[in-house]
Design an enzyme around this catalytic site. Structure first.
Site, PDB file in Angstrom:
ATOM      1  N   CYS A  64      49.531  36.664  37.272  1.00 16.13           N
ATOM      2  CA  CYS A  64      48.909  35.572  38.021  1.00 16.13           C
ATOM      3  C   CYS A  64      49.831  34.364  38.072  1.00 16.13           C
ATOM      4  O   CYS A  64      50.476  34.010  37.076  1.00 16.13           O
ATOM      5  CB  CYS A  64      47.575  35.192  37.354  1.00 16.13           C
ATOM      6  SG  CYS A  64      46.716  33.814  38.145  1.00 16.13           S
ATOM      7  N   CYS A  70      46.452  27.675  33.706  1.00 16.35           N
ATOM      8  CA  CYS A  70      45.033  27.977  33.578  1.00 16.35           C
ATOM      9  C   CYS A  70      44.753  28.457  32.153  1.00 16.35           C
ATOM     10  O   CYS A  70      45.545  29.194  31.569  1.00 16.35           O
ATOM     11  CB  CYS A  70      44.661  29.055  34.586  1.00 16.35           C
ATOM     12  SG  CYS A  70      43.068  29.822  34.305  1.00 16.35           S
ATOM     13  N   CYS A 147      42.765  34.983  41.250  1.00 18.22           N
ATOM     14  CA  CYS A 147      42.356  35.311  39.887  1.00 18.22           C
ATOM     15  C   CYS A 147      42.321  36.826  39.762  1.00 18.22           C
ATOM     16  O   CYS A 147      41.354  37.472  40.198  1.00 18.22           O
ATOM     17  CB  CYS A 147      40.997  34.721  39.531  1.00 18.22           C
ATOM     18  SG  CYS A 147      40.470  35.174  37.853  1.00 18.22           S
ATOM     19  N   GLN A 247      26.997  42.873  30.966  1.00 19.08           N
ATOM     20  CA  GLN A 247      28.325  43.265  30.506  1.00 19.08           C
ATOM     21  C   GLN A 247      29.361  42.839  31.548  1.00 19.08           C
ATOM     22  O   GLN A 247      29.135  42.979  32.746  1.00 19.08           O
ATOM     23  CB  GLN A 247      28.385  44.775  30.275  1.00 19.08           C
ATOM     24  CG  GLN A 247      27.544  45.268  29.114  1.00 19.08           C
ATOM     25  CD  GLN A 247      28.068  44.824  27.766  1.00 19.08           C
ATOM     26  OE1 GLN A 247      29.235  44.440  27.632  1.00 19.08           O
ATOM     27  NE2 GLN A 247      27.211  44.872  26.759  1.00 19.08           N
ATOM     28  N   GLU A 294      13.925  42.348  22.320  1.00 15.86           N
ATOM     29  CA  GLU A 294      14.803  41.295  22.840  1.00 15.86           C
ATOM     30  C   GLU A 294      14.080  39.950  22.723  1.00 15.86           C
ATOM     31  O   GLU A 294      12.871  39.860  22.952  1.00 15.86           O
ATOM     32  CB  GLU A 294      15.165  41.576  24.298  1.00 15.86           C
ATOM     33  CG  GLU A 294      15.842  40.455  25.044  1.00 15.86           C
ATOM     34  CD  GLU A 294      17.144  40.000  24.413  1.00 15.86           C
ATOM     35  OE1 GLU A 294      17.334  38.776  24.275  1.00 15.86           O
ATOM     36  OE2 GLU A 294      17.974  40.867  24.070  1.00 15.86           O
ATOM     37  N   ASP A 345      22.992  45.429  19.360  1.00 15.88           N
ATOM     38  CA  ASP A 345      24.045  44.774  20.139  1.00 15.88           C
ATOM     39  C   ASP A 345      23.811  43.265  20.117  1.00 15.88           C
ATOM     40  O   ASP A 345      23.343  42.680  21.087  1.00 15.88           O
ATOM     41  CB  ASP A 345      24.040  45.302  21.577  1.00 15.88           C
ATOM     42  CG  ASP A 345      25.143  44.676  22.430  1.00 15.88           C
ATOM     43  OD1 ASP A 345      26.090  44.102  21.864  1.00 15.88           O
ATOM     44  OD2 ASP A 345      25.047  44.771  23.670  1.00 15.88           O
ATOM     45  N   CYS A 371      30.782  42.092  20.081  1.00 16.28           N
ATOM     46  CA  CYS A 371      31.872  41.415  20.789  1.00 16.28           C
ATOM     47  C   CYS A 371      32.663  40.524  19.843  1.00 16.28           C
ATOM     48  O   CYS A 371      33.451  39.689  20.292  1.00 16.28           O
ATOM     49  CB  CYS A 371      31.322  40.603  21.961  1.00 16.28           C
ATOM     50  SG  CYS A 371      30.129  39.327  21.475  1.00 16.28           S
TER      51      CYS A 371
END
Length: 414
Positions: A64, A70, A147, A247, A294, A345, A371
């Site tokens: 990029c 950036c 991008c 996701q 949840e 998760d 994550c």
């Protein structure tokens, strides 16, 4: 301005190069291990890169034109093989810090132009609107002409964001805009713009119609919805809640689902903790009765509506839901014991309270998606101390050219 030449020893957890200058550890961006560089020391144990004097064999040309200006990417200068090995190593290091030894599989790679959502910053000047990402360590917005992270429909729309947003922007504030590519067009969720009144609502609605976006929301309020922004979760069409979790890439989502299904195996009763809109529940319900838990009620409501509307046509097994804040009120071991498998998760902060209850349970298999390798390792330690074994970990790259990495770990009882 004092210039110093130094050798890059390694990369830190945030992908900055580590050097030793005057007995102090210094962090330098956009460099690679083994490179000799010229830098300018800054405050806080950091330095800015002036020039690479001796390049690593793993250095490549960035994808990029905005790279280094950036703040969105940190590793475009690293060759794919070295990049994949480094991300895999970050997982191994996090596990080792908690005394955990297990097989770490090769990284499941991400491809460019695959991110289906992006958060951009916008500000208004006297003459125009600037739309882009923040510069590294700064509140300056880098105007984007491209991008290579995002899907083409988002990349093409970035220059048009100014026309859509201009009436609702102030020169005194900066708006945050979450753009998501859905099955029915772009979903635009704005926070931090001007306060809404009747005329502004009408004007922004007209701009959304002219831009042909699927939906425009402003601080949680839907201003225009030309088409329902839907996502496909294993064949189940789910309406994405305003600002709801998704996701980042379809490829990464598919990889995570495959790993989760493989870990769950032939279990017939599965609980999906931190289920969101049903990323894993929808797939697992093809063969197992699923209980989705949840804390975000809009996400759970979206899953419930999708199951009522489309579930019969997909011949899903029973899929029940429960609204519950698992950080404050985790499912207890006694509640978990009626299931044959657990899928968890959590957000980046992890799920320590829930992990402690899982560790007390008798559930044969736990599939943990994360994550954040550090909080995964912390929670994994609780499961291991409770008698589970970790059969292996697979890192999945959904945040290309960044220091972030996702992973899936399979735990079995006994």
């Amino acid at each position: 301005m004092t210039e110093i030449e130094t050798l890059i020893l390694s990369l830190g957890a945030q992908a900055d190069g580590i050097a030793a200058i005057g007995g102090e550890t210094i962090y330098i961006p956009y460099v690679l291990p083994g490179e000799r560089v010229r830098v300018v020391p800054e405050e806080g144990g950091r330095a800015s890169l002036l020039k690479v004097l001796e390049s690593s064999a793993d250095r490549v040309s960035p994808a990029c034109a905005h790279f280094t200006r950036c703040g969105g990417c940190t590793l475009q200068h690293m060759a794919p093989a070295a990049y994949a090995a480094w991300k895999r190593e970050q997982v191994a290091v996090a596990l080792k810090a908690r005394g955990i030894e297990t097989e770490v599989a090769p990284l499941v790679a991400a491809s460019s132009r695959s991110r289906r959502r992006a958060t951009l910053a916008l500000t208004r000047t006297k003459k125009s609107v600037t739309a882009g990402y923040y510069a590294r360590g700064s509140h300056d917005i880098v105007l984007l002409s491209e991008c290579p992270l995002v899907v083409p429909e988002i990349e093409r729309f970035i220059p048009r964001l100014g026309d859509l947003m201009q009436p609702g922007l102030s020169r005194r504030t900066r708006a945050s805009v979450l753009v998501t590519a859905t099955l029915n067009g772009l979903d635009i969720a704005v926070t931090g713009g001007k306060p809404l009144d009747g005329p502004l609502r009408a004007e922004l609605g007209q701009h959304a119609q002219a831009a042909d976006v699927a939906r425009l929301s402003w601080d949680g309020e839907i201003l225009a919805e030309r088409r329902t922004p839907e996502i496909d979760l294993s064949g189940l069409r789910v309406t994405l809640p305003v600002g709801g979790f998704l996701q980042p890439t379809q490829e990464g989502e598919a990889a995570l689902i495959a790993l989760v299904r493989g870990g769950v195996g032939e279990a017939r009763r599965v609980v999906d903790l931190f289920a969101g809109c049903g990323t894993f529940s929808a797939s697992l319900a093809a063969t197992a009765a699923v209980h989705a838990v949840e804390g975000e009620k809009p996400a759970l409501a979206a899953l419930e509506r999708a199951v009522r509307t489309h579930g019969p046509g997909l011949a899903l097994k029973p899929l029940t839901t429960e609204a519950r804040d698992l950080a404050r009120r985790p499912l207890l071991a006694e509640e978990l014991n009626k299931f044959e498998a657990i899928v968890v998760d959590p957000p980046r902060a992890g799920a320590m309270a829930q992990a402690e209850e899982i560790a007390k349970s008798k559930v044969p298999v736990v599939v943990s998606v994360s994550c954040n390798p550090a909080t995964f390792a912390r929670d994994a330690r609780a499961l291991l101390d409770g008698g589970y074994r970790l059969d292996g970990v697979t890192p999945v790259d959904q945040f290309l050219w960044s220091a972030h990495v996702e992973l899936v770990g399979i735990f079995r009882r006994g």
